[in-house]
Write an enzyme that holds these catalytic residues in place. Sequence first.
Site, PDB file in Angstrom:
ATOM      1  NE  ARG A  45      -3.524 -26.581   2.283  1.00 57.16           N
ATOM      2  CZ  ARG A  45      -2.050 -25.171   1.826  1.00 57.16           C
ATOM      3  NH1 ARG A  45      -0.943 -25.472   2.774  1.00 57.16           N
ATOM      4  NH2 ARG A  45      -2.651 -24.624   1.505  1.00 57.16           N
ATOM      5  N   GLY A  46      -3.268 -27.183  -0.931  1.00 52.20           N
ATOM      6  CA  GLY A  46      -2.380 -26.351  -1.954  1.00 52.20           C
ATOM      7  C   GLY A  46      -2.219 -26.548  -3.128  1.00 52.20           C
ATOM      8  CB  ALA A  47      -2.811 -25.276  -6.852  1.00 57.26           C
ATOM      9  NE  ARG A  87      -9.068 -29.815  -2.184  1.00 59.80           N
ATOM     10  CZ  ARG A  87      -8.867 -29.054  -1.912  1.00 59.80           C
ATOM     11  NH1 ARG A  87      -7.724 -28.469  -1.674  1.00 59.80           N
ATOM     12  NH2 ARG A  87      -9.066 -27.444  -1.245  1.00 59.80           N
ATOM     13  CD  GLN A 194      -6.416 -23.659   4.468  1.00 60.50           C
ATOM     14  OE1 GLN A 194      -7.542 -23.079   5.189  1.00 60.50           O
ATOM     15  NE2 GLN A 194      -7.669 -24.112   3.553  1.00 60.50           N
ATOM     16  CG  ASP A 235      -6.255 -22.922  -4.969  1.00 57.90           C
ATOM     17  OD1 ASP A 235      -5.842 -22.121  -3.965  1.00 57.90           O
ATOM     18  OD2 ASP A 235      -5.496 -24.135  -4.340  1.00 57.90           O
ATOM     19  CG  ASN A 245      -6.086 -17.226  -3.297  1.00 56.77           C
ATOM     20  OD1 ASN A 245      -5.222 -19.126  -3.266  1.00 56.77           O
ATOM     21  ND2 ASN A 245      -5.706 -17.205  -2.178  1.00 56.77           N
ATOM     22  CE  LYS A 246      -8.810 -22.443   0.777  1.00 54.52           C
ATOM     23  NZ  LYS A 246      -9.280 -23.832   1.014  1.00 54.52           N
TER      24      LYS A 246
HETATM   25  O1  MRU Z   1      -7.718 -25.930   0.524  1.00 56.54           O
HETATM   26  P1  MRU Z   1      -6.356 -25.262   0.365  1.00 56.54           P
HETATM   27  O2  MRU Z   1      -5.400 -25.519   1.062  1.00 56.54           O
HETATM   28  O3  MRU Z   1      -5.452 -26.426  -1.144  1.00 56.54           O
HETATM   29  O4  MRU Z   1      -6.085 -24.444  -0.994  1.00 56.54           O
HETATM   30  C1  MRU Z   1      -4.880 -23.318  -1.096  1.00 56.54           C
HETATM   31  C2  MRU Z   1      -4.729 -21.678  -1.396  1.00 56.54           C
HETATM   32  O5  MRU Z   1      -6.154 -21.667  -2.069  1.00 56.54           O
HETATM   33  C3  MRU Z   1      -3.946 -21.437  -2.244  1.00 56.54           C
HETATM   34  O6  MRU Z   1      -3.643 -19.969  -1.467  1.00 56.54           O
HETATM   35  C4  MRU Z   1      -3.398 -21.799  -2.861  1.00 56.54           C
HETATM   36  O7  MRU Z   1      -3.380 -23.694  -3.348  1.00 56.54           O
HETATM   37  C5  MRU Z   1      -2.519 -20.849  -3.868  1.00 56.54           C
HETATM   38  S1  MRU Z   1      -0.497 -21.979  -2.318  1.00 56.54           S
HETATM   39  C6  MRU Z   1       0.492 -21.621  -2.843  1.00 56.54           C
END
Ligand code: MRU
Length: 346
Positions: A45-47, A87, A194, A235, A245-246
């Site tokens: 996970r993470g963009a 996603r 996370q 994201d 973002n999250k």
């Molecule tokens: O649901 P996730 O864990 O994929 O969400 C991730 C985030 O919101 C991060 O802050 C974002 O992707 C930036 S990662 C460099």
Amino acid sequence: MEPTVTWRDGAVVLIDQRKLPLHEEYLTLADHRAVAAAIRDMAVRGAPAIGVTAAYGLAVALHATRAEGAALAEEFEAAAALLAATRPTAVNLFWAIERMRARFRAGAGRDRTALAEAALAEAQAIDAEDFAACRRMGDLGAALLPPGARVLTHCNAGALATAGYGTALGVIRSAFRDGRIARVYVDETRPFLQGARLTAWELHHEGIPATLIADNMAGHLMARGEIDAVVVGSDRIAANGDVANKIGTYTVAVLAKEHGLPFYVAAPISTFDLNTANGDAIPIEERPEEEVTHHGGKRLAPEGIAVRNPAFDVTPHRYVTAIVCERGVARAPYAESLRALAEGQA
Ligand code: MRU
């Protein structure tokens, strides 16, 4: 630790982030359907990391098939559609798939082996470029922080969320190296944790002083003067500077403004979505109820209770002090500064 995502002998190898920090287990995926499932179920996970993973997933699809010509093109598109459906919020996923599609189309007429090799080269380029972008934005962003800063971060925007080094955590890593970090406050980041599981693990590994807090403690610490700045990842960043973002990031941004604290966003150009005018047009993923009602596989909430689980929120640009990417630092008015960075003019 091995890289977040890598390629080995025709397969994608990635650390299973659902098992961290208790178990360091790696998944070896030689089928693009398994790669799509790993993204959807958040093993990765993470963009930026899901963009890199999807790119390798398309290379896997071309390595695993025996199809040629029109049948191969059909299989490629089906794999791209499957990976794109995992996603919806992180634009890096669609950006990476589009880059892979362009490379595939540029090789029209070549045989499967050549196309598979070209796809792998493109995925490896996306991977390497993301790592370099994180290093660069880390150094640029570090300069924004005062020496000895106490910084709050939300979710995990670290090595695990990227090809390595991280976006927000990249800024924090570089700033720590430069003596600018006294302590990092880590929001646990309900419901998927996370922050508690991944950011706390990364910082602890690096020996960067870190304190884990529950999400609802941030305002109290800000009011007591214990936090100097907020740094988060993103994201998707709309053309006007609104930032997805999250879930919970928006709350932190409002708190930061109330307490006069700078709120910085670190993200590579691949997170910019200048075709989306503002945050209202960013699709927000809704995830399974169990992520809210259960913890560690154990039910915490009563059966039958109604649940919402939006995985992201949008922070309007008026709360954002600056956006740092690999090409520089954007400030308001974002419609102009983001476009200049995206076009490489800043
Ligand atoms: O649901 P996730 O864990 O994929 O969400 C991730 C985030 O919101 C991060 O802050 C974002 O992707 C930036 S990662 C460099």
